[in-house]
Design an enzyme around this catalytic site. Structure first.
Site, PDB file in Angstrom:
ATOM      1  CD  GLN A  31      15.110  -9.163  -9.543  1.00  0.00           C
ATOM      2  OE1 GLN A  31      14.675  -9.010 -10.684  1.00  0.00           O
ATOM      3  NE2 GLN A  31      15.995 -10.103  -9.252  1.00  0.00           N
ATOM      4  CG  HIS A  40      13.657 -24.879 -15.669  1.00  0.00           C
ATOM      5  ND1 HIS A  40      12.818 -24.847 -14.580  1.00  0.00           N
ATOM      6  CD2 HIS A  40      14.265 -23.663 -15.707  1.00  0.00           C
ATOM      7  CE1 HIS A  40      12.925 -23.671 -13.979  1.00  0.00           C
ATOM      8  NE2 HIS A  40      13.793 -22.933 -14.636  1.00  0.00           N
ATOM      9  CD  GLU A  43      19.866 -14.596 -10.377  1.00  0.00           C
ATOM     10  OE1 GLU A  43      19.422 -15.273 -11.305  1.00  0.00           O
ATOM     11  OE2 GLU A  43      19.472 -13.420 -10.134  1.00  0.00           O
ATOM     12  CG  ASP A  55      26.342  -7.482 -14.779  1.00  0.00           C
ATOM     13  OD1 ASP A  55      25.566  -8.166 -15.469  1.00  0.00           O
ATOM     14  OD2 ASP A  55      26.686  -6.321 -15.076  1.00  0.00           O
ATOM     15  N   GLY A  56      25.908 -11.111 -15.007  1.00  0.00           N
ATOM     16  CA  GLY A  56      26.193 -12.031 -16.107  1.00  0.00           C
ATOM     17  C   GLY A  56      26.717 -11.323 -17.344  1.00  0.00           C
ATOM     18  CG  ASP A 111      16.541 -19.293 -16.820  1.00  0.00           C
ATOM     19  OD1 ASP A 111      15.538 -18.645 -17.168  1.00  0.00           O
ATOM     20  OD2 ASP A 111      16.526 -20.138 -15.910  1.00  0.00           O
TER      21      ASP A 111
HETATM   22  N1  SPD Z   1       8.087 -13.624 -18.727  1.00  0.00           N
HETATM   23  C1  SPD Z   1       8.903 -14.522 -18.023  1.00  0.00           C
HETATM   24  C2  SPD Z   1      10.220 -14.822 -18.622  1.00  0.00           C
HETATM   25  C3  SPD Z   1      10.960 -15.584 -17.594  1.00  0.00           C
HETATM   26  C4  SPD Z   1      12.145 -16.277 -18.044  1.00  0.00           C
HETATM   27  N2  SPD Z   1      12.931 -16.828 -16.965  1.00  0.00           N
HETATM   28  C5  SPD Z   1      12.273 -17.651 -16.041  1.00  0.00           C
HETATM   29  C6  SPD Z   1      13.193 -18.208 -15.000  1.00  0.00           C
HETATM   30  C7  SPD Z   1      13.038 -19.656 -14.832  1.00  0.00           C
HETATM   31  N3  SPD Z   1      14.250 -20.285 -14.445  1.00  0.00           N
END
Ligand code: SPD
Length: 289
Positions: free
Chosen positions: A32, A63, A107, A139-140, A158
């Site tokens: 990405q 968070h 991650e 890969d989660g 997340d």
């Molecule tokens: N549209 C944004 C969605 C993002 C969700 N994850 C954000 C990462 C923060 N730790």
């Protein structure tokens, strides 16, 4: 260096969500585009594929709500899995709970972790050096598929929006694995998009999580830089909706260090389901009965 007065925008459904910013890094990983900017309004910030993810002076809006309802509600919190969350903010909030013995942070993009540790170090804060935190770059989805049954007390997803590397974090088979990973009394949490800007994705997620886990409830808050600013996180559990009942001692231990979350805020945020979403979920439950 880029003009400090540049507008950096996320565009979604023909609307721009932007801030005046100076670009610090703008690079492509194999997965990405990763952009770090200094914004005038909210401090240093991260975008993935042009979507706002986090910023120094907004990250607590995101968070704290994704973590504390789960960490205060689960029967036990010794073993926690965080999928995504490469900026470290979710791990940091989890590790404020003394009862967490091991946190596996999985991650998919190692470059996100590297850049966040370099440019947004305060977001992960002490999590990066905490011996309870075990980072895996991988890969989660594969992690969830291969981890043993009942291996975590809390599973938190997340991730980004359902496109690119995060797409597989929104489907039934992934959620079924997350359910399988939970120990009895465990709680699952995921960011569940905006009830306004991503209304259908949001409703579909809550519906699916209710089918898979038995109990699932969205909590509503605000992340000003995200599309519409109005955001949600959904908490799910198998045996009972434990996420509604924060353990008093755990809540007291973290609440004074929170900017947004408190047991009272949480109660209101679960109750703040918009009427149109409530009707839509009730209609689908009636149709399924
Ligand atoms: N549209 C944004 C969605 C993002 C969700 N994850 C954000 C990462 C923060 N730790």
């Amino acid at each position: 260096m880029t003009d400090p007065q540049e507008w950096v925008d996320e565009t979604h459904a023909q609307v721009r969500y932007g801030m005046v910013a100076r670009v610090v890094e703008d690079i492509h990983s194999p997965l990405q585009r990763i952009t770090i900017v200094d914004t005038a309004a909210y401090g240093r910030a991260l975008l993935l594929d042009g979507r706002w993810m986090t910023a120094e002076r907004q990250e607590r809006h995101y968070h704290e709500p994704i973590v504390h309802p789960a960490l205060c509600g689960a029967a036990s919190i010794e073993r926690v899995l965080v999928i995504g969350g490469g900026d470290g903010g979710t791990a940091r909030e989890c590790l404020r709970h003394a009862g967490v013995r091991q946190l596996d942070l999985v991650e998919i993009d190692g470059l996100v972790v590297d850049l966040c540790r370099r440019h947004l170090a305060a977001i992960g804060g002490a999590a990066w050096s905490d011996p309870r935190c075990h980072l895996t770059v991988g890969d989660g989805i594969a992690w969830a598929a291969s981890a043993p049954d009942a291996s975590y007390d809390v599973v938190i997803v997340d991730g980004s929006d359902p496109a690119g590397p995060a797409e597989g974090l929104f489907n039934r088979s992934f959620f079924e694995h997350c359910r399988r990973l939970l120990r009895p009394g465990g709680v699952f949490a995921t960011q569940s998009e905006s009830p306004e800007a991503f209304r259908q994705v949001h409703v579909d997620m809550v519906r699916l999580l209710r089918e898979v886990f038995g109990h699932a409830d969205p909590l509503y808050g605000w992340v000003p830089m995200y599309p519409s600013g109005w955001w949600s996180w959904t908490f799910a559990a198998v045996d009972a909706p434990r996420h509604h009942h924060p353990d008093a001692a755990r809540a007291a231990a973290v609440a004074s260090g929170c900017e947004i979350w408190s047991p009272r805020w949480q109660q209101g945020a679960f109750a703040a389901m918009p009427a149109c979403i409530e009707r839509e979920l009730a209609d689908s439950a009636a149709a399924a009965a």
